[in-house]
Write an enzyme that holds these catalytic residues in place. Structure first.
Site, PDB file in Angstrom:
ATOM      1  N   SER A  80      -6.196 -28.565 106.791  1.00  0.00           N
ATOM      2  CA  SER A  80      -7.498 -29.107 107.198  1.00  0.00           C
ATOM      3  C   SER A  80      -8.033 -28.449 108.459  1.00  0.00           C
ATOM      4  O   SER A  80      -9.224 -28.595 108.771  1.00  0.00           O
ATOM      5  CB  SER A  80      -7.383 -30.620 107.406  1.00  0.00           C
ATOM      6  OG  SER A  80      -7.063 -31.263 106.182  1.00  0.00           O
TER       7      SER A  80
ATOM      8  N   GLU B  58      29.792 -15.781  94.383  1.00  0.00           N
ATOM      9  CA  GLU B  58      29.840 -14.325  94.239  1.00  0.00           C
ATOM     10  C   GLU B  58      30.811 -13.845  93.161  1.00  0.00           C
ATOM     11  O   GLU B  58      30.587 -12.801  92.554  1.00  0.00           O
ATOM     12  CB  GLU B  58      30.232 -13.697  95.586  1.00  0.00           C
ATOM     13  CG  GLU B  58      29.249 -13.959  96.713  1.00  0.00           C
ATOM     14  CD  GLU B  58      27.960 -13.190  96.556  1.00  0.00           C
ATOM     15  OE1 GLU B  58      27.971 -12.169  95.842  1.00  0.00           O
ATOM     16  OE2 GLU B  58      26.940 -13.610  97.122  1.00  0.00           O
TER      17      GLU B  58
END
Length: 425
Positions: A376, A107
């Protein structure tokens, strides 16, 4: 008519007197300007000092007003938007040094060098405002703490100047460690966790003092965007963000290459092991989903503790039927999981949502999380549709690049691997 000859020598004595009067006026104006600026500066400093009085790192910055998310009946509470419910305030010694180093590296890498204000960041904000653009980031940790506790999120050049003045004053009163501790006790880490102590317990099940390097790096990356870097909903994105934080620490010589490699390869927290804080309503998966939408729109600091009243379309009777439907076909606590969403097709409103078998055991919302796809499991639906249309299972097609026109653009069809298999049944 008489003509008078101009006498230059007559104007000579007047010009110096005029110059002297002008200089006196300029000097007087200069003195008044200096006095005005001094008085204004003193007033600003005094006002800033008054606003900082009472601010403390181990005390919540303001009394929050609880907000609520309601079901479609208008009175059943699905979630509570109360920021202080999940904050546990801790002293500096109860926070892992890795956490402090990770948040500073991410930061505000010059946190220990500046005096609360990044001149370059402030100049960039003023320049963008003058050009009609939104005031951008670049705030120091001190300024972010001031914003979280005093000035709010409204973006304007005046708010930025006030934030800078408060940050500078705060640095005259508090030590760096005190400011950093207050900041870590204040910021939002996602999933209802305010402050580093609650975040450590939520994601890892232990205190902030026990945070490892990899754990600290993960937490340090979340505050920039708690929704995007949520390790539960977006584990892949969160892991990439953790790697970014670790790379910053490596660049700044906080860690060596060996520690970097070990931390990058450390396992992420399992979604089922992340336990959210606070009271959950009757529809916890949906309640958390709504919170995510609200945070995206308003930001966590504005949302929590600000008294919001949010009314949703969830129908509790249909929600109960949805829950029963899942339990009917998957009654066992072990084995496959299930998710169910019921939507009104006329307007798209969500009427029921089941995100998993047990919210208290796992807060991973199977109904909304984008990290899992059908794969699938979708093939039977395709095969059934083909059979209805009279297409034989023995039919072959060529797997190749395909473009489908959608009315305003072309959709390039491809599979997950980006490969093509030629003739295939």
């Amino acid at each position: 008519m008489r003509l008078r000859r101009h006498r230059p020598e007559a104007a000579g004595p007047r010009r110096p007197r005029r110059r002297i009067r002008k200089l006196r006026r300029l000097a007087l104006l200069g003195v008044l300007a200096v006095l005005g600026v001094t008085a204004f500066s003193y007033g600003v400093v005094f006002a800033v000092g008054q606003q900082l009085n009472g601010l403390a790192p181990l005390r919540p910055p303001r009394a929050p007003v609880a907000g609520y998310v309601y079901a479609s009946d208008g009175h059943t509470i699905l979630a509570v938007l109360r920021g202080s419910q999940s904050r546990v305030l801790v002293a500096s010694g109860a926070i892992s040094p890795w956490m402090k180093q990770a948040i500073v590296a991410t930061e505000d890498k010059r946190f220990y060098q500046h005096r609360g204000v990044d001149i370059r960041g402030l100049g960039r904000a003023l320049w963008n405002d003058a050009r009609g653009r939104a005031v951008q980031g670049g705030s120091t940790i001190t300024e972010q703490f001031v914003k979280n506790t005093l000035t709010g999120n409204r973006r304007s050049v005046f708010r930025k100047l006030k934030e800078a003045a408060l940050a500078w004053q705060l640095e005259q009163k508090w030590s760096k460690d005190k400011i950093l501790t207050a900041y870590l006790n204040t910021i939002y880490f996602g999933n209802g966790a305010y402050g580093v102590e609650r975040a450590a317990r939520t994601y890892f099940g232990h205190d902030a003092a026990k945070l490892t390097l990899s754990q600290a790096a993960l937490l340090a990356g979340i505050p920039e965007d708690p929704t995007l870097y949520d390790p539960v909903a977006h584990p892949a994105t969160a892991k990439a963000r953790r790697t970014t934080v670790l790379h910053l620490m490596l660049q700044q010589h906080i860690i060596d290459p060996l520690r970097y490699r070990r931390a990058v390869n450390a396992p992420m927290p399992k979604p089922q092991d992340v336990h959210l804080s606070g009271v959950q309503g009757q529809v916890p998966y949906f309640g958390e989903y709504v919170k995510e939408q609200l945070i995206d729109r308003f930001g966590a600091n504005k949302l929590f503790g600000s008294g919001f009243r949010v009314y949703t379309t969830i129908n509790l009777k249909l929600q109960d039927l949805a829950r029963q439907a899942v339990q009917k076909w998957l009654p066992s606590a072990a084995g496959p999981q299930a998710a169910l969403v019921s939507i009104n097709p006329t307007d798209g409103s969500v009427l029921a949502m089941v995100g998993g078998r047990n919210f208290h055991q796992s807060q991973y919302n199977l109904a909304t999380a984008r990290e899992r796809q059908t794969g699938s499991a979708f093939k039977p639906f395709v095969l059934a549709t083909a059979l209805r249309q009279g297409i034989s299972p023995l039919t072959t097609y060529v797997s190749k690049p395909v473009s489908i026109f959608l009315g305003n653009r072309y959709w390039e069809v491809h599979n997950y691997e980006g490969e093509y298999l030629g003739p295939i049944d």
